[in-house]
Design a protein around this motif. Structure first.
Motif, short mmCIF file in Angstrom:
data_model
loop_
_atom_site.label_atom_id
_atom_site.label_comp_id
_atom_site.label_asym_id
_atom_site.label_seq_id
_atom_site.Cartn_x
_atom_site.Cartn_y
_atom_site.Cartn_z
N LEU A 67 0.80 -1.15 0.17
CA LEU A 67 -0.01 -0.04 -0.02
C LEU A 67 0.79 1.04 0.13
O LEU A 67 0.58 2.29 -0.44
CB LEU A 67 -0.80 -0.15 1.27
N GLY A 68 1.95 1.34 0.42
CA GLY A 68 2.97 2.27 0.77
C GLY A 68 3.13 3.10 -0.46
O GLY A 68 2.97 4.49 -0.39
N PRO A 69 3.50 2.82 -1.72
CA PRO A 69 3.73 3.68 -2.95
C PRO A 69 2.35 4.23 -3.06
O PRO A 69 2.24 5.46 -3.68
CB PRO A 69 3.95 2.83 -4.00
N PHE A 70 1.05 3.81 -2.87
CA PHE A 70 -0.21 4.26 -3.15
C PHE A 70 -0.70 5.38 -2.16
O PHE A 70 -1.14 6.41 -2.66
CB PHE A 70 -1.10 3.08 -3.58
N ALA A 71 -0.83 5.01 -1.15
CA ALA A 71 -1.30 5.90 -0.10
C ALA A 71 -0.18 5.81 0.96
O ALA A 71 -0.17 5.06 2.23
CB ALA A 71 -2.54 5.11 0.56
N PRO A 72 0.66 6.62 0.83
CA PRO A 72 1.92 6.72 1.48
C PRO A 72 1.82 6.96 3.06
O PRO A 72 2.47 6.63 3.97
CB PRO A 72 3.05 7.61 0.97
N HIS A 73 0.75 8.15 3.44
CA HIS A 73 0.59 8.40 4.64
C HIS A 73 0.07 7.43 5.70
O HIS A 73 0.73 7.23 6.64
CB HIS A 73 -0.15 9.77 4.62
N VAL A 74 -1.02 6.79 5.25
CA VAL A 74 -1.72 6.09 6.15
C VAL A 74 -0.77 4.72 6.03
O VAL A 74 -0.63 3.96 7.19
CB VAL A 74 -2.88 5.60 5.44
N ALA A 75 0.25 4.21 5.21
CA ALA A 75 0.82 3.15 5.20
C ALA A 75 1.97 3.38 6.11
O ALA A 75 2.42 2.29 7.08
CB ALA A 75 1.36 2.90 3.73
N GLU A 76 2.67 4.65 6.34
CA GLU A 76 3.49 4.93 7.18
C GLU A 76 3.12 4.88 8.45
O GLU A 76 3.55 4.29 9.39
CB GLU A 76 3.90 6.44 6.98
N GLU A 77 1.59 5.36 8.62
CA GLU A 77 1.30 5.43 10.10
C GLU A 77 1.07 3.76 10.59
O GLU A 77 1.29 3.36 11.72
CB GLU A 77 -0.27 6.01 10.02
N LEU A 78 0.54 2.99 9.75
CA LEU A 78 0.38 1.74 10.09
C LEU A 78 1.59 0.84 10.15
O LEU A 78 1.66 0.03 11.24
CB LEU A 78 -0.41 0.80 9.26
N TRP A 79 2.51 1.23 9.27
CA TRP A 79 3.78 0.66 9.42
C TRP A 79 4.49 0.89 10.77
O TRP A 79 5.19 -0.10 11.52
CB TRP A 79 5.00 1.43 8.41
N GLN A 80 4.47 2.14 11.12
CA GLN A 80 4.80 2.77 12.57
C GLN A 80 4.07 1.83 13.80
O GLN A 80 4.85 1.39 14.52
CB GLN A 80 4.76 4.23 12.77
N ALA A 81 2.92 1.78 13.77
CA ALA A 81 2.01 1.04 14.61
C ALA A 81 2.24 -0.54 14.74
O ALA A 81 2.33 -1.16 15.65
CB ALA A 81 0.45 1.03 14.23
N LEU A 82 3.00 -1.12 13.43
CA LEU A 82 3.23 -2.20 13.62
C LEU A 82 4.75 -2.56 14.38
O LEU A 82 5.26 -3.47 14.61
CB LEU A 82 3.32 -2.95 12.27
N GLY A 83 5.17 -1.29 14.82
CA GLY A 83 6.11 -1.26 15.72
C GLY A 83 7.65 -0.97 14.84
O GLY A 83 8.77 -1.08 15.62
N HIS A 84 7.40 -0.64 13.78
CA HIS A 84 8.87 0.04 13.10
C HIS A 84 9.06 1.32 13.36
O HIS A 84 8.36 2.15 13.37
CB HIS A 84 8.55 -0.44 11.52
N GLU A 85 10.53 1.61 13.45
CA GLU A 85 10.94 3.04 13.52
C GLU A 85 11.07 3.61 12.25
O GLU A 85 10.89 4.89 12.49
CB GLU A 85 12.05 2.84 14.71
N ALA A 86 11.81 3.15 11.47
CA ALA A 86 12.25 3.77 10.39
C ALA A 86 10.95 4.14 9.40
O ALA A 86 10.26 3.26 9.42
CB ALA A 86 13.22 3.17 9.63
N SER A 87 11.02 4.99 8.51
CA SER A 87 10.28 5.35 7.35
C SER A 87 9.93 3.69 6.37
O SER A 87 10.98 3.10 6.33
CB SER A 87 10.73 6.22 6.55
#
Length: 930
Positions: free
Chosen positions: A831-851
RNA sequence: GCCGGAGUGGCGGAACUGGUAGACGCGCUUGAUUCAAAAUCAAGUUCGCUCCGCGCGAGUAAGGGUUCGAGUCCCUUCUCCGGCACCA
C-alpha cells in the motif's frame, strides 16, 4: 480499544516527518554515503507551467503515477532520481503580469509558491532540494551557454554530427577570409535569417503558429496578424532530420508519438530534376518530385509566388498580372491559403520550360499551392498523376497526359462517379482519350505508359522500377539526381518579448555578430518598469517590430568589448528553450562550473537516459523533438553520454469532466448545475451536458482542496489511480471517491477494529488486531497471489488493477477476527507507494521505527501460488457445461475421466461419439462430441 | 481527404500471449444492526426465458470468416476520439 482513521492528522504528521528527516533526498556520485552499487532509476514528470489558476484534480494524475513508480523503485533497491521544477518563462506569465500590472518575476514566483504548496499536499516524494525554475539566472545561464554551443558549432555531413566551428575554419584555411566567413556563417547551428513570420503589430511581437486563429488573427486580443519576413534567430534542426528519425528506433515510446514525430519530420524520397527555360540559354529551374516516373506526363510547371526566378521568367505581357498575384499572395496568411484549398488560383508567367525527357515546351505558372518552404519552391505538374495538379489543369484547361496505367477497379469507380457507362475496355479508352472528363487523377502505382524517348522507356515498368530507371537516366545525363527531402523546417528561435532568456549575442555597428564570452554568462534580464511589448498600428504590416528589450536601459543595451561598441541582441528565446535540457540540470542543479557534472550525468542518464518520462501527448512533437535535438548536439559535442534523452516515454490521459452549455452555447460553471430527472439545470434553465478535458475553458475544473478536506490526500491519490489505466482519458466522478475511501477505512479497521459511537470519544491506547500466528493455507495462498498480481501490475504501471488486487485481499481480511502479522506487514508495504501517509502510520503502529519508504518490496513464493487441487472447466464443443475439481498433478486422462463421469457432462455427451479432446493445462478441457 | 487509436452491464472499468466475459469499485435491491438515520456488516445485481434445477438460450458497435474454442486473429461496414492537412 479503537482508533478512528484521522487522515488529516496522519497526513500532516508524515509530510512533516519526511521534510524533517529529508527522507527523499537523493544522493548521487560524489555525495557522501552514496551507494554506487545500486541500480539507478530516473523518473521524471514533464514540469509544469505555474499558472495563476493553480492545480485542479486533472493535473496531478501523472505526478501521482510517477510518485508511485518512484516509491516502488526505492523499495526494490534502486537509487531513484525524482525531481520537480517549473517552466516559468513565456507569454502566459507575461500576459498575466501585464493584466495585473505586476512584474512577471513577482507574479511568477507567487504562482510557483502556490503550485509548490499544492504539489506538496499530494505527498509526492520529490527531492525538493533539486527544484529548479527556468527563470532563475543560475539556470538560464546554462540555457544561454547551450545556445552559444549551438552558435559555435556546425553540422558536418560527413560525420553526420555537430563539430566545433573552429574545425570548419581550419578546413577552410586556404580560402580567402571573405569566403571563409560566408561559409562559416552559413554553417552554424544557430544563425540569423530573414524568414516569413506571423507578425502582429498590435501586440508588437511575432507569434507562433499555434497563437494565430483560423481567420488570421491573434488568439489574444483578436488583432490582425501578417506574414512578414523578419530577421530572426534560427536553429538548424533540419541537419538532424535523419538522426531524429532513425533514433526513434532506440527509444521505448508510444507508437503514436513516434508516428507523429515521423510525420512531422516528413521524410520522402524522390529526385531533383532540372528543367531548361525556353529562350533563356543556361537558365534552369530545379524541381523536386517524389514521382520522377511520371516525368513524361509533366505538362506545365508551377513556381511558388515568392520563387526568386519569377521575375526572370515573367514575360512583359504577364508582368502586371504576375505582380498583382504575388502581392495578393503575400498579403494572405498561411491560414487563408489553407482555407481555400478547394479552389486553385494562379497565373501564367508567359514563358515556357523544357521538359528534359522529351523536350516538350510546357508553360510556367505561378500559384500559391506551391510553397516556397518545401523542396525547391517549384514543381513539375503532372495532372494525370497528382490530384492537385489535376485540379489545377482542369481549372485552367491545361493538357493531361496519362503516364501510369490505372487499374480496372479505379477506372470503374471513376466512371461511375461521372456517370460514364460502358465495359472496362470502353472506359479505359475514354480515359486515355480525355482524362479531364474524370474527377480525379490516378495517383497510385501502376505500369508506365506514354513514357519513352529515344534513349529510355518506362512503358510497362512498375512504378518503383520506373522511378529507378528514370532517376538513373537523369543522373547519367546530368539532368537530375536521387534526393531525400524532409518536411521539417529550421526552428524559429526568437521572440520580441520580455519574459524569456536574453540571447548572449552582441551586434557590432557594422552588422557583424559577436558572441558573449561564456565567462560573462548569464546575461540577465534587465529590470524594467515597462516590459510590455510596444504596440504598433494594428493594421500596418510594415510597422517595425520593437522588442521589449529595445526599451531596456541604455547601460544594458550598449556594451563595449575590446574598444568596440556593440548593442545586445534584443530578442529573447522562446518558451521551449528552458525545457529543452532541464532533465540534465536536475542531475546536478547547483553546479556553477558546468551544466552538469560528467560523472553524475553518466550515472543518472545511464544507457537509456531518463528511465521513465511522463507527460501529456500535447508535447508529442514540439517539446520532445526540440529536446531530442539539443540533446543530440550536446552528445556530439561530448557533454552528454547518451544519444537520446528519454528512454521510455509514457503519456497519461486526460481527466474529463461533465461540462454544461446554455442555449447561447456558453459554458456555465459545472459545480452550480443541478440534476433533475436526468436533465440538467443552471439557475433554473436547462443546459446541455457534454464531456471534455477538465479545465478553465469548459468551467468544469474540480479543486483538490475541498477533496483533501473531506477525504484526505491518500484517498484522492487512490481514486485517481483507480479510475482506470493512466494512459487513457476518463471522466471524473466525485461520487465514486467513496469507494477507495471505504477501502482505506476497512484497512484501518482491520488494524484497529470496529469503531463504535461511544468509544469514539475515548481513544486511549489503541490495540492492534494483529496476531503472531501464521496465516492458514488459504490466506497464505491469497497473500502470495496478491503480491504477484500487484508486483506484475507495478511493472506494467496498471495501478487500477493493482489496487483491485489489494482490495480483494483486504476484503478477505475483513471476514477474520485478527490478521497474521506477516499478512499485515505485506499489505502495508504494498500500500505504501499508493497511500504513503496511512501506510507509514500503520507501519509505525506495527512497531517499526524507520520510514516505510526504503523497506523492501514484498516478494512471493511461486510454490505457494497454487493449491493442491485445481478446478478444470469442462466444455462440450466450446460451450462451458460444468467444472470438475481434480488434484493439481492430475493427468489429462484422469481429468477426462473425471469430466466424463460427471453427471451433467455425461448427459450432454450421451449417445454421441467423442471426436476429440482438447486439454489446456490447468484451465479447461474441451470435449468435441457429435 | 490521409494516417493512427478505440467501441464490453445503469456508470468507471477487468479479462497478460485466443481458453469460465463482466474482476474490483460506484450506483441500485434486499436483509441485519438502530427508536430512527448515517456508518457498518451480509446477500444479490449482463439480458431474456424459467417446469424457478443458476436449468436453458442470447450476449463484448453491426455483418461475415478462421478455429475444438474469438472481447482477443482476419475481411467489410458504422460510430466516436486524436494527429496531419495543397509537403510536390
Amino acid at each position: 480499544m479503537t482508533r478512528p482513521y484521522d487522515y488529516q492528522a496522519i497526513e500532516s504528521k508524515w509530510q512533516r516527518y519526511w521534510r524533517e528527516h529529508d527522507t527523499f533526498r537523493t544522493l548521487g556520485p560524489g555525495d557522501e554515503g552514496f551507494d554506487a552499487s545500486k541500480p539507478k532509476f530516473y523518473v521524471l514528470d514533464m514540469f509544469p507551467y505555474p499558472s495563476g489558476a493553480g492545480l485542479h484534480v486533472g493535473h496531478p494524475l501523472g505526478y501521482i503515477a510517477t510518485d508511485i513508480v518512484a516509491r516502488y523503485k526505492r523499495m526494490t533497491g534502486h537509487n531513484v532520481l525524482h525531481p520537480m521544477g517549473f517552466d516559468a518563462f513565456g507569454l502566459p506569465a507575461e500576459q498575466y503580469a501585464v493584466e495585473h500590472g505586476v512584474h512577471p518575476r513577482i507574479t511568477t514566483e507567487k504562482n510557483i509558491d502556490n503550485m509548490r504548496r499544492q504539489l506538496k499536499g499530494f505527498g509526492l516524494s520529490y527531492d525538493w532540494r533539486r527544484e529548479l525554475a527556468t527563470i532563475d539566472p543560475r539556470y538560464y545561464r546554462w540555457t544561454q551557454w547551450i545556445f552559444l554551443s549551438l552558435y559555435h558549432s556546425w553540422f558536418d555531413p560527413e560525420a553526420n554530427a555537430a563539430r566545433p566551428i573552429a574545425e570548419l575554419e581550419h578546413k577552410l584555411a586556404e580560402r580567402s577570409a571573405e569566403e571563409r566567413r560566408a561559409i562559416v556563417e552559413d554553417a552554424r547551428l544557430a544563425y540569423l535569417a530573414d524568414v516569413p513570420v506571423n507578425w502582429c503589430p498590435a501586440l508588437g511581437t511575432v507569434l507562433a503558429n499555434e497563437e494565430v486563429t483560423a481567420d488570421g488573427r491573434s488568439e489574444r486580443g483578436n488583432h490582425p496578424v501578417f506574414k512578414r519576413p523578419l530577421k530572426q534567430w534560427m536553429l538548424r534542426i533540419t541537419a538532424y532530420a535523419e538522426r531524429l528519425l532513425a533514433d526513434l528506433e532506440l527509444v521505448d515510446w508510444p507508437e503514436k508519438v513516434k508516428l507523429m514525430q515521423r510525420n512531422w519530420i516528413g521524410r520522402s524520397e524522390g529526385a531533383m530534376v532540372d528543367f531548361g527555360v525556353d529562350g533563356v540559354e543556361g537558365e534552369t529551374i530545379r524541381v523536386y518530385t517524389t514521382r520522377p516516373d511520371t516525368l513524361f506526363g509533366a505538362t506545365f510547371m508551377v513556381l511558388a509566388p515568392e520563387h526568386p526566378l519569377v521575375a526572370r521568367v515573367t514575360s512583359d505581357a504577364q508582368a502586371e498580372a504576375v505582380g498583382a498575384y504575388q502581392r495578393e499572395a503575400a498579403a494572405r496568411s498561411d491560414v487563408d491559403r489553407q482555407a481555400e484549398v478547394k479552389t486553385k488560383s494562379g497565373v501564367p508567367t508567359g514563358s515556357f520550360a523544357i521538359n528534359p525527357v522529351n523536350g516538350a515546351k510546357i508553360p510556367i505558372w505561378i500559384a500559391d499551392y506551391v510553397l516556397m518552404g518545401y523542396g525547391t519552391g517549384a514543381i513539375m505538374a503532372v495532372p494525370s498523376g497528382d490530384q492537385r495538379d489535376f485540379e489545377f489543369a482542369k481549372q485552367f484547361g491545361l493538357p493531361i497526359i496519362p503516364v501510369v496505367d490505372p487499374t480496372d477497379d479505379w477506372l470503374r469507380e471513376q466512371a461511375a462517379d461521372v456517370g460514364l457507362e460502358g465495359d472496362d475496355a470502353a472506359i479505359r479508352a475514354a480515359y486515355y482519350e480525355a482524362p479531364e472528363r474524370f474527377n480525379n487523377g490516378f495517383v497510385g502505382d501502376g505500369k508506365g505508359i506514354n513514357s519513352k524517348n529515344d534513349e529510355v522507356s518506362l512503358d510497362g515498368l512498375a512504378t518503383p522500377e520506373a522511378k529507378r530507371v528514370i532517376t538513373e537516366w537523369l543522373n547519367n545525363k546530368g539532368l537530375g539526381q536521387f534526393q531525400v527531402q524532409y518536411k521539417l523546417r529550421d526552428w524559429l528561435f526568437s521572440r520580441q518579448r520580455y519574459w524569456g532568456e536574453p540571447f548572449p549575442m552582441l551586434h557590432a555597428t557594422d552588422g557583424s555578430l559577436r558572441a558573449v564570452d561564456p565567462t560573462e554568462l548569464p546575461v540577465t534580464l534587465p529590470p524594467m518598469e515597462d516590459f510590455k511589448p510596444t504596440a504598433g498600428d494594428p493594421n500596418d504590416p510594415a510597422a517595425d517590430p520593437a522588442p521589449s528589450l529595445s526599451r531596456a536601459p541604455a547601460e544594458w543595451r550598449e556594451v563595449e568589448r575590446d574598444g568596440e561598441r556593440y548593442v545586445r541582441e534584443l530578442n529573447t528565446m522562446p518558451q521551449w528553450a528552458g525545457s529543452c535540457w532541464y532533465y540534465l540540470r536536475f542531475i546536478d542543479p547547483d553546479n556553477d562550473e558546468a551544466l552538469v557534472d560528467r560523472e553524475k550525468e553518466r550515472y543518472w542518464m545511464g544507457e537509456h537516459g531518463v528511465d521513465l518520462y511522463v507527460g501529456g501527448v500535447e508535447h508529442a512533437v514540439l517539446h520532445l523533438l526540440y529536446a531530442r535535438f539539443w540533446h543530440k548536439v550536446l552528445f556530439d559535442l561530448g557533454h552528454v553520454s547518451t544519444p537520446e534523452p528519454f528512454g521510455k516515454l509514457f503519456n497519461q490521459g486526460y481527466i474529463l469532466a461533465a461540462a454544461f452549455r446554455d442555449e447561447r452555447n456558453v459554458c456555465v460553471p459545472a459545480e452550480e448545475v443541478e440534476e433533475r430527472d436526468g436533465k440538467y439545470f443552471y439557475q433554473g434553465k436547462e443546459v446541455a451536458r457534454e464531456y471534455g478535458k477538465m479545465g478553465k475553458s469548459l468551467k468544469n475544473a474540480v479543486n483538490p482542496d475541498e477533496l483533501f478536506e473531506s477525504f484526505g490526500c491518500d484517498t484522492l491519490r487512490l481514486y485517481e489511480m483507480y479510475m482506470g489505466p493512466i494512459e487513457t482519458s476518463k471522466p471524473w466522478n466525485t461520487r465514486d471517491i467513496v469507494g477507495v475511501n471505504r477501502f482505506l477505512q476497512r484497512v484501518w479497521r482491520n488494524f484497529y477494529g470496529e469503531l463504535s459511537s461511544d468509544e469514539a470519544e475515548a481513544p486511549a491506547t489503541p490495540t492492534l488486531r494483529v496476531s503472531d500466528e501464521a496465516a492458514d493455507e488459504a490466506l497464505e495462498r491469497l497473500l502470495h497471489q496478491t503480491v504477484k498480481r500487484v508486483t506484475d501490475d507495478m511493472e506494467r504501471m496498471r495501478f487500477n488493477t493493482a489496487l483491485a488486487a489489494m482490495i480483494e485481499l483486504n476484503n478477505e481480511l475483513v471476514k477474520r477476527e485478527t490478521m497474521p502479522r506477516a499478512v499485515a506487514e505485506t499489505l502495508v508495504r504494498m500500500l505504501g507507494p499508493f497511500a504513503p501517509h496511512v501506510a507509514e502510520e500503520l507501519w509505525q503502529a506495527l512497531g517499526h521505527e524507520a520510514s516505510l519508504a526504503y523497506e523492501a518490496w514484498p516478494s512471493y513464493d511461486e510454490s505457494k501460488l497454487a493449491s493442491d487441487t485445481m478446478e478444470i472447466v469442462v466444455q462440450i464443443k466450446g460451450k462451458t457445461r460444468g467444472k470438475v475439481t481434480v488434484a493439481a498433478d492430475a493427468s489429462e486422462d484422469a481429468i477426462k475421466d473425471a469430466a466424463l463421469s460427471d453427471e451433467k457432462i455425461s448427459k450432454h455427451v450421451e449417445g454421441k461419439t467423442i471426436r476429440k479432446v482438447i486439454y489446456v493445462k490447468g484451465r479447461l478441457i474441451n470435449i468435441v462430441a457429435t
